[in-house]
Motif scaffolding. Structure first.
Motif, short mmCIF file in Angstrom:
data_model
loop_
_atom_site.label_atom_id
_atom_site.label_comp_id
_atom_site.label_asym_id
_atom_site.label_seq_id
_atom_site.Cartn_x
_atom_site.Cartn_y
_atom_site.Cartn_z
N PRO A 347 110.86 -9.46 8.62
CA PRO A 347 112.10 -8.81 8.22
C PRO A 347 113.16 -9.83 7.85
N VAL A 348 113.92 -9.54 6.82
CA VAL A 348 115.01 -10.40 6.39
C VAL A 348 116.30 -9.59 6.46
N PRO A 349 117.18 -9.87 7.41
CA PRO A 349 118.40 -9.09 7.53
C PRO A 349 119.22 -9.20 6.26
N ALA A 350 119.59 -8.07 5.68
CA ALA A 350 120.38 -8.08 4.46
C ALA A 350 121.84 -8.37 4.76
N THR A 351 122.33 -7.84 5.88
CA THR A 351 123.70 -8.11 6.28
C THR A 351 123.71 -8.32 7.78
N PRO A 352 124.78 -8.94 8.32
CA PRO A 352 124.81 -9.18 9.76
C PRO A 352 124.76 -7.91 10.58
N SER A 353 125.20 -6.80 10.03
CA SER A 353 125.31 -5.59 10.84
C SER A 353 124.04 -4.74 10.83
N LEU A 354 123.11 -5.07 9.94
CA LEU A 354 121.92 -4.24 9.82
C LEU A 354 120.77 -4.81 10.62
N SER A 355 119.96 -3.93 11.17
CA SER A 355 118.73 -4.38 11.84
C SER A 355 117.71 -4.69 10.78
N PRO A 356 116.75 -5.56 11.10
CA PRO A 356 115.72 -5.90 10.12
C PRO A 356 114.91 -4.68 9.72
N SER A 357 114.45 -4.70 8.49
CA SER A 357 113.59 -3.62 8.02
C SER A 357 112.28 -3.62 8.76
N ALA A 358 111.83 -2.44 9.10
CA ALA A 358 110.55 -2.35 9.80
C ALA A 358 109.39 -2.25 8.83
N ALA A 410 103.00 -13.04 26.81
CA ALA A 410 104.06 -13.84 26.19
C ALA A 410 105.16 -14.16 27.18
N GLY A 411 105.65 -15.38 27.12
CA GLY A 411 106.80 -15.75 27.93
C GLY A 411 108.11 -15.48 27.21
N TRP A 412 108.03 -15.37 25.88
CA TRP A 412 109.23 -15.14 25.08
C TRP A 412 108.85 -14.55 23.72
N TYR A 413 109.84 -14.05 23.01
CA TYR A 413 109.61 -13.54 21.65
C TYR A 413 110.91 -13.57 20.88
N TYR A 414 110.80 -13.41 19.57
CA TYR A 414 112.00 -13.27 18.73
C TYR A 414 111.65 -12.41 17.54
N ASN A 415 112.68 -11.94 16.82
CA ASN A 415 112.47 -11.02 15.70
C ASN A 415 113.34 -11.36 14.49
N TRP A 416 113.77 -12.63 14.39
CA TRP A 416 114.58 -13.12 13.29
C TRP A 416 115.96 -12.44 13.23
N SER A 417 116.40 -11.87 14.35
CA SER A 417 117.65 -11.11 14.40
C SER A 417 118.51 -11.54 15.58
N PRO A 418 119.77 -11.13 15.60
CA PRO A 418 120.67 -11.54 16.68
C PRO A 418 120.49 -10.75 17.97
N ILE A 435 120.46 -16.79 14.37
CA ILE A 435 121.42 -16.65 13.27
C ILE A 435 120.61 -16.94 12.01
N TRP A 436 120.23 -15.89 11.28
CA TRP A 436 119.23 -16.00 10.23
C TRP A 436 119.70 -16.81 9.02
N GLY A 437 120.91 -16.56 8.57
CA GLY A 437 121.41 -17.22 7.37
C GLY A 437 122.92 -17.25 7.32
N VAL A 449 124.73 -12.25 19.83
CA VAL A 449 123.81 -13.27 20.35
C VAL A 449 124.20 -13.75 21.73
N LYS A 450 125.51 -13.77 22.01
CA LYS A 450 125.96 -14.27 23.32
C LYS A 450 125.57 -13.34 24.46
N LYS A 451 125.19 -12.11 24.11
CA LYS A 451 124.73 -11.16 25.13
C LYS A 451 123.24 -11.31 25.43
N GLU A 452 122.55 -12.14 24.65
CA GLU A 452 121.10 -12.18 24.70
C GLU A 452 120.52 -13.34 25.49
N GLY A 453 121.33 -14.21 26.07
CA GLY A 453 120.78 -15.31 26.82
C GLY A 453 121.52 -16.60 26.55
N ASP A 454 120.82 -17.73 26.71
CA ASP A 454 121.50 -19.00 26.58
C ASP A 454 120.85 -19.92 25.55
#
Length: 630
Positions: A347-358, A410-418, A435-437, A449-454
């Motif tokens: 997924p490539v976030p089009a704008t900061p406010s949108l979730s990635p396309s599924a 898995a010990g961790w994961y990510y989804n290219w999103s904040p 922070i994708w772009g 992002v600050k709510k998601e960890g360190d």
């Protein structure tokens, strides 16, 4: 990297061993053909230059003091022979043959396009090489091999006899001319054609040259119809990386096989070569005709081309090691009215406010090699889950995401999103935001992002069109805002060349140091098209090289095996499982590798051939191997 004889073979050949001479000539002939063929663009002189080069190498082999330096020495001789042929040709320019009399098989670029089935921007780049100046064509033939892992930068420096700094400047200039040439190819191939360009080129003799390159490029910049040709150019490194030399065709292999041992008329020649090599001192061989007849070098040999491992537009990591990339659009013009094409299902976030396309992006139809019966039987046993804080995955939305994250260990994961609001995981699996772009550098995104960890991942493939696509300067300008989060920061994840001097990441890290900024670990992407056991060391070698260069911890945030222009497109399940077993073992044993993530978790739709899980509890063969890793 293609097989090449070892130092022991060089030593034996220098001592006059006929079998070693066979191996030396056969092993290095593809490299010489590639350099000469690309530098001379398949000119009829290619055969003669290759023959002269190999003859000179064998004649002077006894004078080589350091056998370990054989390849550098060979490349330097090859370049000198190319330059000598340039000098001769300038005095006797070729007449342009009519199209109906030209032999398309003798054209190096046509041969490459045909044999490699090049398309889109790869084809454009191959055709653009015809427009390069002689010096730049020579340099491209070497730099292309550096990009594919066949040569090192030091070998290029030795061959062109300049300093590393001067070589870097020359390579940048060459790349600039190559980019202009690619635009020229696009403009000329546009459909429908530009009427103004047609009028401009009415008197052109259809021979690529510097004057017409400049005229057509200047028109393309100023013409509203042609100017989009400058948009959407994938970096040349991206298109050239991950390539290997094509094996010798049967006809040439047969000829080379008799070179040292001698067969028929070649026997006397073989003895002379061996005697000469042992004697050293650069004595001339008895006859050049014998070497021509014995080696059997043909004008339209497949070794004059490169076989690509499919660099098409996204995520390969290493310029120096064999690898490949994910696909990008092959359209000649990329407009800004459409969202960037995601790589596979990423997924490539089009704008900061949108979730990635599924929704996964479309990909070509795939065929997967059928595993052997024994492999199928042994794979039926599901191994126990191994957990590791290092082991992670990249994922996009699918129904079984939470269960699969738990089952794979898995010990961790990510989804290219904040954030992971739409993709929650078990409580013991850490989510790492990104922070994708450039468009994501906003207060709203930083609040998420600050709510998601360190820990925070930086920009995704900023060196690649269609991904974050940021200049080094833009990335450095935005970086203090990432620092202000107070989170531990991973570098931007470059698509390729993380260990390359003067590459995107190298320049970014230089800027970080100069500006007093902070990067806490390096993030990497890597994709390989070599499905053999060698892929494990190719991958780990790149990881080691990047760590050595920056002396920072490493996170491998995307990696896998894919081949987007060759066949098979994907490895068998057994090959993939073996690669996962070897690479995860290597990363677990390296203390500086803090995290790694397979691309990717879902094995659905477009990702069925490389993903890990079909649903929450059904791993693929690769998934079973990844589940057992750690």
């Amino acid at each position: 990297m293609a097989f090449q004889p070892d130092t022991a073979t060089v030593v034996a050949a220098r001592a006059g061993d006929p079998a070693a001479i066979d191996r030396l000539v056969g092993g290095y002939l593809p490299l010489v053909y590639t350099i000469v063929g690309r530098a001379l663009d398949g000119h009829a002189d290619v055969d003669d230059v290759v023959q002269d080069t190999m003859l000179r190498v064998l004649r002077n082999l006894g004078d080589l003091r350091d056998p370990e330096a054989f390849r550098s020495w060979l490349v330097a001789i090859t370049v000198r022979q190319v330059r000598e042929r340039y000098r001769v040709r300038r005095g006797t320019p070729d007449a342009l043959l009519p199209d109906d009399l030209r032999d398309p098989g003798a054209d190096f670029t046509d041969l490459a396009i045909t044999r490699l089935e090049l398309a889109g921007q790869r084809r454009e780049t191959a055709e653009a090489t015809r427009w390069l100046d002689e010096d730049n064509r020579e340099l491209l033939s070497l730099w292309w091999l550096e990009a594919s892992g066949e040569l090192t930068r030091d070998e290029i420096v030795d061959a062109i006899e300049v300093t590393r700094q001067h070589a870097a400047v020359r390579i940048q200039r060459m790349k600039g001319q190559l980019e202009t040439a690619r635009v020229v190819v696009r403009a000329l191939d546009a459909n429908p054609p530009c009427p103004e360009l047609a009028a401009l080129t009415a008197d052109w003799d259809r021979r690529p040259g510097p004057l017409w390159r400049k005229r057509i490029a200047r028109h393309s910049r100023d013409c509203r119809r042609c100017s989009p040709a400058w948009s959407g150019l994938v970096a040349a490194e991206r298109l050239l990386a991950g390539m290997a030399l094509v094996p010798l065709p049967h006809s040439l292999s047969t000829g080379v096989a008799g070179f040292g041992a001698g067969a028929g008329a070649g026997g006397a020649h073989s003895a002379q070569v061996a005697a000469h090599a042992a004697g050293g001192s650069g004595k001339a061989l008895a006859t050049k005709i014998a070497i021509k007849g014995t080696v059997g070098i043909g004008r339209r040999v497949a070794t004059a081309v490169l076989a690509t491992s499919a660099v098409a537009g996204g995520g390969a990591a290493a310029v120096v090691y064999t690898h490949d990339d994910k696909p990008v659009a092959n359209a000649a013009v990329v407009t800004t009215t459409t969202s960037p094409t995601p790589r596979l299902s990423l997924p490539v976030p089009a704008t900061p406010s949108l979730s990635p396309s599924a929704s996964p992006s479309p990909s070509p139809s795939k065929s997967k090699a059928k595993p052997s019966k024994s492999a199928t039987t042994s794979a039926a046993v599901v191994p126990p889950t191994a957990t590791s804080v290092k082991k992670g995955v990249g994922t996009w939305q699918f129904d079984g995401i939470k269960g699969a994250l738990d089952d794979v260990g898995a010990g961790w994961y990510y989804n290219w999103s904040p954030d992971n609001d739409t993709m929650p995981a078990p409580t013991d699996v850490e989510f790492v935001p990104m922070i994708w772009g450039k468009a994501n550098v906003t207060d709203a995104t930083f609040t998420k992002v600050k709510k998601e960890g360190d820990v925070l991942l930086g920009f995704n493939e900023p060196d690649l069109a269609g991904q974050a696509e940021m200049s080094v300067e833009d990335a450095l300008a935005a970086w203090p805002e990432l620092e202000d989060t107070g989170m531990r920061l991973g570098s931007p994840a470059v698509a390729y060349g993380g260990d390359t001097d003067g590459g995107w990441l190298d320049r970014f890290m230089d800027g970080v140091k100069a500006k007093g900024l902070r990067v806490d670990f390096i993030t990497l992407h890597w994709y390989g098209s070599d499905f053999s056991d060698a892929a494990v060391n190719q991958f780990l070698g790149y990881v080691d090289a990047v760590h050595k260069k920056y002396d920072l911890p490493i996170w491998v945030t995307e990696y896998g095996l894919m081949n987007f222009t060759g066949s098979p497109r994907y490895p068998t399940g057994a090959q993939e499982a073996a690669f996962i077993k070897g690479t995860t073992k290597g990363m677990e044993s390296r203390s500086y590798v803090e995290r790694y993530a397979w691309f990717g978790l879902p094995a659905i739709g477009d990702s069925v051939d490389f993903g890990l899980y079909k649903d929450a509890r059904t791993p693929t063969e690769a998934g079973k191997a990844y589940k057992a890793a750690g």
